[in-house]
Scaffold this motif. Structure first.
Motif, PDB file in Angstrom:
ATOM      1  N   SER A 105      14.222   4.060  -7.237  1.00  0.00           N
ATOM      2  CA  SER A 105      14.271   3.261  -8.460  1.00  0.00           C
ATOM      3  C   SER A 105      14.100   1.791  -8.093  1.00  0.00           C
ATOM      4  O   SER A 105      14.553   1.344  -7.035  1.00  0.00           O
ATOM      5  CB  SER A 105      15.600   3.455  -9.199  1.00  0.00           C
ATOM      6  N   VAL A 106      13.411   1.042  -8.965  1.00  0.00           N
ATOM      7  CA  VAL A 106      13.201  -0.384  -8.739  1.00  0.00           C
ATOM      8  C   VAL A 106      13.568  -1.137 -10.006  1.00  0.00           C
ATOM      9  O   VAL A 106      13.075  -0.817 -11.101  1.00  0.00           O
ATOM     10  CB  VAL A 106      11.731  -0.690  -8.362  1.00  0.00           C
ATOM     11  N   ASP A 107      14.437  -2.120  -9.874  1.00  0.00           N
ATOM     12  CA  ASP A 107      14.804  -2.965 -11.007  1.00  0.00           C
ATOM     13  C   ASP A 107      13.603  -3.837 -11.391  1.00  0.00           C
ATOM     14  O   ASP A 107      12.913  -4.367 -10.521  1.00  0.00           O
ATOM     15  CB  ASP A 107      15.986  -3.853 -10.622  1.00  0.00           C
ATOM     16  N   PRO A 108      13.296  -4.001 -12.682  1.00  0.00           N
ATOM     17  CA  PRO A 108      12.143  -4.805 -13.097  1.00  0.00           C
ATOM     18  C   PRO A 108      12.164  -6.225 -12.548  1.00  0.00           C
ATOM     19  O   PRO A 108      11.119  -6.775 -12.177  1.00  0.00           O
ATOM     20  CB  PRO A 108      12.241  -4.800 -14.626  1.00  0.00           C
ATOM     21  N   MET A 109      13.350  -6.833 -12.498  1.00  0.00           N
ATOM     22  CA  MET A 109      13.448  -8.191 -11.983  1.00  0.00           C
ATOM     23  C   MET A 109      13.093  -8.241 -10.509  1.00  0.00           C
ATOM     24  O   MET A 109      12.376  -9.137 -10.042  1.00  0.00           O
ATOM     25  CB  MET A 109      14.856  -8.739 -12.206  1.00  0.00           C
ATOM     26  N   MET A 110      13.552  -7.247  -9.753  1.00  0.00           N
ATOM     27  CA  MET A 110      13.225  -7.185  -8.330  1.00  0.00           C
ATOM     28  C   MET A 110      11.727  -6.949  -8.132  1.00  0.00           C
ATOM     29  O   MET A 110      11.107  -7.515  -7.241  1.00  0.00           O
ATOM     30  CB  MET A 110      14.034  -6.068  -7.657  1.00  0.00           C
ATOM     31  N   GLY A 111      11.139  -6.092  -8.999  1.00  0.00           N
ATOM     32  CA  GLY A 111       9.714  -5.821  -8.903  1.00  0.00           C
ATOM     33  C   GLY A 111       8.887  -7.066  -9.170  1.00  0.00           C
ATOM     34  O   GLY A 111       7.920  -7.358  -8.459  1.00  0.00           O
ATOM     35  N   ALA A 112       9.273  -7.833 -10.196  1.00  0.00           N
ATOM     36  CA  ALA A 112       8.552  -9.064 -10.520  1.00  0.00           C
ATOM     37  C   ALA A 112       8.677 -10.083  -9.397  1.00  0.00           C
ATOM     38  O   ALA A 112       7.711 -10.785  -9.059  1.00  0.00           O
ATOM     39  CB  ALA A 112       9.092  -9.641 -11.832  1.00  0.00           C
ATOM     40  N   THR A 113       9.862 -10.160  -8.799  1.00  0.00           N
ATOM     41  CA  THR A 113      10.077 -11.088  -7.684  1.00  0.00           C
ATOM     42  C   THR A 113       9.228 -10.696  -6.478  1.00  0.00           C
ATOM     43  O   THR A 113       8.635 -11.554  -5.806  1.00  0.00           O
ATOM     44  CB  THR A 113      11.563 -11.103  -7.284  1.00  0.00           C
ATOM     45  N   PHE A 114       9.164  -9.390  -6.211  1.00  0.00           N
ATOM     46  CA  PHE A 114       8.356  -8.902  -5.095  1.00  0.00           C
ATOM     47  C   PHE A 114       6.881  -9.217  -5.312  1.00  0.00           C
ATOM     48  O   PHE A 114       6.181  -9.669  -4.401  1.00  0.00           O
ATOM     49  CB  PHE A 114       8.561  -7.388  -4.955  1.00  0.00           C
ATOM     50  N   PHE A 115       6.393  -9.004  -6.547  1.00  0.00           N
ATOM     51  CA  PHE A 115       4.997  -9.296  -6.865  1.00  0.00           C
ATOM     52  C   PHE A 115       4.704 -10.783  -6.705  1.00  0.00           C
ATOM     53  O   PHE A 115       3.663 -11.177  -6.168  1.00  0.00           O
ATOM     54  CB  PHE A 115       4.692  -8.844  -8.296  1.00  0.00           C
ATOM     55  N   GLU A 116       5.630 -11.616  -7.157  1.00  0.00           N
ATOM     56  CA  GLU A 116       5.467 -13.062  -7.038  1.00  0.00           C
ATOM     57  C   GLU A 116       5.382 -13.491  -5.567  1.00  0.00           C
ATOM     58  O   GLU A 116       4.535 -14.309  -5.195  1.00  0.00           O
ATOM     59  CB  GLU A 116       6.639 -13.766  -7.719  1.00  0.00           C
ATOM     60  N   LYS A 117       6.226 -12.903  -4.729  1.00  0.00           N
ATOM     61  CA  LYS A 117       6.205 -13.231  -3.303  1.00  0.00           C
ATOM     62  C   LYS A 117       4.897 -12.787  -2.650  1.00  0.00           C
ATOM     63  O   LYS A 117       4.369 -13.482  -1.770  1.00  0.00           O
ATOM     64  CB  LYS A 117       7.394 -12.590  -2.600  1.00  0.00           C
ATOM     65  N   CYS A 118       4.378 -11.646  -3.076  1.00  0.00           N
ATOM     66  CA  CYS A 118       3.101 -11.167  -2.536  1.00  0.00           C
ATOM     67  C   CYS A 118       1.967 -12.129  -2.892  1.00  0.00           C
ATOM     68  O   CYS A 118       1.103 -12.435  -2.054  1.00  0.00           O
ATOM     69  CB  CYS A 118       2.794  -9.769  -3.067  1.00  0.00           C
ATOM     70  N   MET A 119       1.961 -12.609  -4.136  1.00  0.00           N
ATOM     71  CA  MET A 119       0.927 -13.542  -4.557  1.00  0.00           C
ATOM     72  C   MET A 119       1.041 -14.874  -3.805  1.00  0.00           C
ATOM     73  O   MET A 119       0.038 -15.494  -3.434  1.00  0.00           O
ATOM     74  CB  MET A 119       1.017 -13.790  -6.072  1.00  0.00           C
ATOM     75  N   ILE A 120       2.273 -15.315  -3.568  1.00  0.00           N
ATOM     76  CA  ILE A 120       2.492 -16.539  -2.786  1.00  0.00           C
ATOM     77  C   ILE A 120       1.978 -16.355  -1.366  1.00  0.00           C
ATOM     78  O   ILE A 120       1.368 -17.259  -0.778  1.00  0.00           O
ATOM     79  CB  ILE A 120       3.987 -16.918  -2.784  1.00  0.00           C
ATOM     80  N   CYS A 121       2.187 -15.163  -0.816  1.00  0.00           N
ATOM     81  CA  CYS A 121       1.711 -14.860   0.533  1.00  0.00           C
ATOM     82  C   CYS A 121       0.188 -14.971   0.600  1.00  0.00           C
ATOM     83  O   CYS A 121      -0.361 -15.548   1.543  1.00  0.00           O
ATOM     84  CB  CYS A 121       2.160 -13.453   0.934  1.00  0.00           C
ATOM     85  N   VAL A 122      -0.500 -14.413  -0.404  1.00  0.00           N
ATOM     86  CA  VAL A 122      -1.964 -14.492  -0.447  1.00  0.00           C
ATOM     87  C   VAL A 122      -2.418 -15.947  -0.589  1.00  0.00           C
ATOM     88  O   VAL A 122      -3.369 -16.387   0.076  1.00  0.00           O
ATOM     89  CB  VAL A 122      -2.516 -13.641  -1.613  1.00  0.00           C
ATOM     90  N   ALA A 123      -1.734 -16.726  -1.431  1.00  0.00           N
ATOM     91  CA  ALA A 123      -2.091 -18.141  -1.628  1.00  0.00           C
ATOM     92  C   ALA A 123      -1.909 -18.936  -0.337  1.00  0.00           C
ATOM     93  O   ALA A 123      -2.764 -19.769   0.022  1.00  0.00           O
ATOM     94  CB  ALA A 123      -1.246 -18.734  -2.747  1.00  0.00           C
ATOM     95  N   ILE A 124      -0.809 -18.709   0.360  1.00  0.00           N
ATOM     96  CA  ILE A 124      -0.568 -19.394   1.638  1.00  0.00           C
ATOM     97  C   ILE A 124      -1.638 -19.029   2.649  1.00  0.00           C
ATOM     98  O   ILE A 124      -2.113 -19.889   3.417  1.00  0.00           O
ATOM     99  CB  ILE A 124       0.837 -19.045   2.172  1.00  0.00           C
ATOM    100  N   THR A 125      -2.055 -17.775   2.639  1.00  0.00           N
ATOM    101  CA  THR A 125      -3.117 -17.328   3.538  1.00  0.00           C
ATOM    102  C   THR A 125      -4.399 -18.100   3.285  1.00  0.00           C
ATOM    103  O   THR A 125      -5.072 -18.544   4.221  1.00  0.00           O
ATOM    104  CB  THR A 125      -3.373 -15.815   3.360  1.00  0.00           C
ATOM    105  N   PHE A 126      -4.738 -18.296   2.018  1.00  0.00           N
ATOM    106  CA  PHE A 126      -5.938 -19.053   1.664  1.00  0.00           C
ATOM    107  C   PHE A 126      -5.846 -20.492   2.187  1.00  0.00           C
ATOM    108  O   PHE A 126      -6.821 -21.025   2.745  1.00  0.00           O
ATOM    109  CB  PHE A 126      -6.126 -19.060   0.148  1.00  0.00           C
TER     110      PHE A 126
END
Length: 312
Positions: free
Chosen positions: A126-147
């Motif tokens: 099970s994944v809490d929606p807030m945790m899922g949104a936070t995880f997605f946000e961190k993934c996008m930040i990771c991609v942006a930092i990579t760029f």
């Protein structure tokens, strides 16, 4: 006489082709929409192993009646079992995770409805929606930092041939690859999950490698031919010199990933298929963007920056 390709002269054809593919993908996305996996949207997943021919809609109806929530059921071969068992993946998207009592009630209902075959819980998460949104946000930040880091790296490494412009053109090509890979997920109905992030980061590294090889050749040819050679000629020469290497590497990688995809298709390993198929497309698109997007864009930028050099 060795035949050469006029990459720069035909650049508009390549740009229009890429734009057309992206526009078609975006239009499809508007109608189909983007589906987030529970890792990002929140929800619950339960996987059951069983040994019978049962349709997914039968399981889905029982689960929804017991839980009172919308559910999606996918049935695949249970990998790693020796008795030909199948696996039902029951997914719940929403703001609430499943309680232990709800999971027990669902299991009891399935056992009662299909008494001839026991349902065994293989996995539950099970994944809490807030945790899922936070995880997605961190993934996008990771991609942006990579760029950003890639831009800095290319700007420093190729400063003698216009490092910043080389970096920007490389990032445009990478963004092109990322967008098309995302559209593959949408068009084939794959949910955006951790496999999507893995695909994006892998394609970034793979596609960038091709572009770096091209910039290395441009820098070397600039040193050999001097400043009198205009950029369209210089880039065309470099692209033709790296063409065979780029295509050969891409074909080799594509065949290897294709083998993985075929095995995943045979054994119905959805998690592997959602990685392998976009990667196959990404390898092709990465090779294409390095040859037909990054190179011609860089030549256009430098040709505009140095107007004293005539365009051919």
């Amino acid at each position: 006489m060795k035949k050469t390709i006029d990459f720069y002269g035909k650049r508009n054809i390549f740009f229009i082709l890429s734009a057309a593919v992206i526009v078609i993908g975006i239009v499809i996305n508007l109608f189909v929409g983007t589906r987030l996996d529970i890792q990002f949207a929140g929800g619950a997943v339960i996987k059951y192993n069983f040994a019978a021919d049962i349709a997914s809609n039968e399981i889905e109806k029982i689960v929804e009646d017991v839980s009172g929530r919308n559910a999606t059921v996918q049935i695949n071969e249970a990998y790693g079992t020796s008795d030909g068992q199948k696996q039902a993946t029951v997914s719940f998207a929403g703001n609430e995770s499943l309680t232990l009592e709800e999971q027990t009630a669902i299991a009891d209902a399935l056992d009662e409805a299909f008494a001839e075959t026991p349902f065994t819980v293989a996995e539950s998460s099970s994944v809490d929606p807030m945790m899922g949104a936070t995880f997605f946000e961190k993934c996008m930040i990771c991609v942006a930092i990579t760029f950003v880091l890639l831009l800095i790296y290319i700007a420093i490494r190729f400063r003698k041939i216009g490092g910043f412009s080389a970096g920007v053109c490389a990032l445009i090509a990478l963004a092109h690859d990322v967008l098309i890979s995302y559209l593959v997920f949408v068009i084939f109905g794959f949910a955006i999950n951790d496999s999507f992030i893995a695909v994006i980061l892998t394609i970034l590294g793979y596609s960038l490698n091709d572009t770096i090889v091209l910039y290395d050749r441009i820098r070397e040819n600039r040193r050999l031919l001097g400043n009198k050679t205009d950029y369209p000629t210089l880039v065309n020469l470099s692209l033709n010199q790296t063409l065979f290497r780029s295509v050969a590497t891409s074909v080799t990688t594509f065949v290897a990933i294709c083998c993985v995809f075929v095995v995943a298709l045979i054994y119905q390993l959805n998690s592997v298929m959602t990685f392998a198929l976009p990667m196959m497309v990404g390898v092709v698109v990465g090779c294409y963007s390095s040859l037909f997007i990054a190179g011609p864009l860089f030549a256009m930028w430098q040709n505009h920056k140095h107007p004293v050099i005539s365009e051919k």
